[in-house]
Write a protein that holds these residues in place. Structure first.
Motif, PDB file in Angstrom:
ATOM      1  N   LEU A 110      -8.793  -5.034  -0.629  1.00  0.00           N
ATOM      2  CA  LEU A 110      -7.694  -5.894  -0.206  1.00  0.00           C
ATOM      3  C   LEU A 110      -6.827  -5.246   0.874  1.00  0.00           C
ATOM      4  CD1 LEU A 110      -6.677  -7.431  -3.645  1.00  0.00           C
ATOM      5  CD2 LEU A 110      -7.918  -8.536  -1.788  1.00  0.00           C
ATOM      6  N   ARG A 111      -6.364  -4.042   0.635  1.00  0.00           N
ATOM      7  CA  ARG A 111      -5.579  -3.360   1.668  1.00  0.00           C
ATOM      8  C   ARG A 111      -6.437  -3.090   2.904  1.00  0.00           C
ATOM      9  NH1 ARG A 111      -0.819   0.311   1.651  1.00  0.00           N
ATOM     10  NH2 ARG A 111      -1.058   1.783   3.378  1.00  0.00           N
ATOM     11  N   GLY A 112      -7.711  -2.727   2.679  1.00  0.00           N
ATOM     12  CA  GLY A 112      -8.600  -2.474   3.812  1.00  0.00           C
ATOM     13  C   GLY A 112      -8.811  -3.697   4.675  1.00  0.00           C
ATOM     14  N   HIS A 113      -8.933  -4.862   4.053  1.00  0.00           N
ATOM     15  CA  HIS A 113      -9.059  -6.099   4.828  1.00  0.00           C
ATOM     16  C   HIS A 113      -7.755  -6.424   5.563  1.00  0.00           C
ATOM     17  CE1 HIS A 113     -12.989  -7.062   3.243  1.00  0.00           C
ATOM     18  NE2 HIS A 113     -12.950  -8.274   3.745  1.00  0.00           N
ATOM     19  N   PHE A 114      -6.637  -6.064   4.953  1.00  0.00           N
ATOM     20  CA  PHE A 114      -5.335  -6.394   5.537  1.00  0.00           C
ATOM     21  C   PHE A 114      -5.013  -5.546   6.762  1.00  0.00           C
ATOM     22  CE2 PHE A 114      -0.795  -5.380   5.877  1.00  0.00           C
ATOM     23  CZ  PHE A 114      -0.266  -6.648   6.118  1.00  0.00           C
ATOM     24  N   CYS A 115      -5.118  -4.231   6.632  1.00  0.00           N
ATOM     25  CA  CYS A 115      -4.566  -3.331   7.655  1.00  0.00           C
ATOM     26  C   CYS A 115      -5.154  -3.568   9.033  1.00  0.00           C
ATOM     27  CB  CYS A 115      -4.775  -1.877   7.235  1.00  0.00           C
ATOM     28  SG  CYS A 115      -3.724  -1.340   5.865  1.00  0.00           S
ATOM     29  N   ASP A 137      -5.553   2.792   5.684  1.00  0.00           N
ATOM     30  CA  ASP A 137      -4.371   3.453   6.234  1.00  0.00           C
ATOM     31  C   ASP A 137      -3.761   2.554   7.312  1.00  0.00           C
ATOM     32  OD1 ASP A 137      -3.008   5.177   8.384  1.00  0.00           O
ATOM     33  OD2 ASP A 137      -3.209   6.620   6.758  1.00  0.00           O
ATOM     34  N   TRP A 138      -2.485   2.217   7.168  1.00  0.00           N
ATOM     35  CA  TRP A 138      -1.826   1.285   8.096  1.00  0.00           C
ATOM     36  C   TRP A 138      -1.891   1.780   9.534  1.00  0.00           C
ATOM     37  CZ3 TRP A 138      -0.316  -3.461   8.829  1.00  0.00           C
ATOM     38  CH2 TRP A 138       0.654  -3.755   9.795  1.00  0.00           C
ATOM     39  N   ASP A 139      -1.511   3.019   9.778  1.00  0.00           N
ATOM     40  CA  ASP A 139      -1.518   3.563  11.142  1.00  0.00           C
ATOM     41  C   ASP A 139      -2.935   3.692  11.670  1.00  0.00           C
ATOM     42  OD1 ASP A 139       1.259   3.737  11.190  1.00  0.00           O
ATOM     43  OD2 ASP A 139       1.257   5.771  10.354  1.00  0.00           O
TER      44      ASP A 139
END
Length: 301
Positions: A124-129, A75-77
């Motif tokens: 991938l998203r988890g590593h990014f955020c 989650d970005w936030d």
């Protein structure tokens, strides 16, 4: 005095397995630890905060400093909330260990879109955020004139480096993380940030299911697959001592530290002109004969 005295580290997926081993080891070396875990199943379902709380209690009982965090790394936030929680609790942030992950094993011919998307989402998203918000924090500190000595430690896998039968999605995601690490290292050094990746081999929920025979080393004189064996290198990478090491991928197993050599140019044939399609096969045959044989895909014998 430990090699991470006063440093603050966020570890995702830190309620068990490798993440828990990292959390205990960082705390033992003087770090303030944010134990992030939402407590899902191996496949990413459900929620349980008690395991993260238990790791925090264990650290505190041993005299260390830790807080629990239950935010979702995809989650970005929430990624910003995790970073903010670390800074609020301990005054600064120095290390991100991206460890959280799921697995949805399936032969490619049976893989579903939902399984594929879920695996990419978490890894991938988890590593990014969370890393993206941490970099914002460190970059701001650097621009304000503060000395930044920060670390991003990502988690790839042997599956991502050489492929693994029945793990097309997992292998793809982990391969992407290795490439992400190279880009982070190249771009972020100017701000005092290093980026490295781990390909750990240890006994976890994932590996006990996929490689049960290999993981069964508890009764041996040296328990090679104990997750605690991986932790010392991770702690060193998170310390100030590693400031000159970036853009590396380390395979870790038992007492072994192996530096991956990465993709590099191999043998070449240059015709000096446009190829005739009929001639390409002979050229490729020569290249295959001259190359260094690649490691086999996991599960192919």
């Amino acid at each position: 005095m430990g090699i991470c005295d006063g440093r603050t580290v966020i570890i995702t997926g830190a309620a068990g397995g490798l993440g828990k081993a990292y959390a205990l080891a960082f705390a033992a070396e003087g770090a303030n630890v944010v134990v992030n875990d939402i407590g899902t199943s191996l496949g990413g379902e459900g929620r349980d905060t008690s395991a993260a709380d238990a790791v925090v209690d264990e650290i505190k009982s041993a005299g260390g400093n830790a807080i629990a965090n239950y935010d979702d790394v995809t989650d970005w936030d929430a990624g910003k909330r995790i970073v903010d929680a670390a800074v609020e609790a301990f005054g600064d942030l120095h290390v991100i260990v991206n460890n959280a992950g799921i697995v949805r094993d399936r032969m490619f011919v049976s893989a579903t879109l939902d399984e594929w998307d879920a695996t990419m989402h978490v890894h991938l998203r988890g590593h990014f955020c969370i890393a993206r918000h941490a970099v914002d924090y460190w970059r701001s500190r650097s621009k304000e004139g503060h000395e930044v000595d920060a670390r991003i430690i990502n988690t790839t896998s042997g599956a991502g480096l050489q492929g693994s039968i029945a793990q097309a999605a997992y292998s793809t995601a982990k391969g992407g993380i290795a490439s992400l690490t190279l880009v982070q290292a190249a771009e972020l050094g100017r701000y005092g940030i290093t980026a490295n990746a781990l390909a750990p081999a240890a006994r976890t929920r994932m590996t006990k299911q996929a490689f049960a025979e290999k993981m069964a080393t508890e009764g041996e004189s040296f328990d090679v697959m104990d997750p605690a064996n991986v932790a010392p290198t991770v702690v060193w990478l998170g310390s100030s001592l590693s400031k000159d090491v970036t853009g590396c991928v380390f395979e870790l197993e038992g007492g072994k530290i192996m530096l991956e050599d990465g993709w590099r140019e191999g043998p070449v044939v240059d015709a000096g002109a446009k190829w005739d399609p009929a001639d390409v096969g002979e050229a490729v045959s020569r290249l295959l004969q001259e190359r260094t044989p690649p490691r086999k895909v996991w599960g192919t014998g």
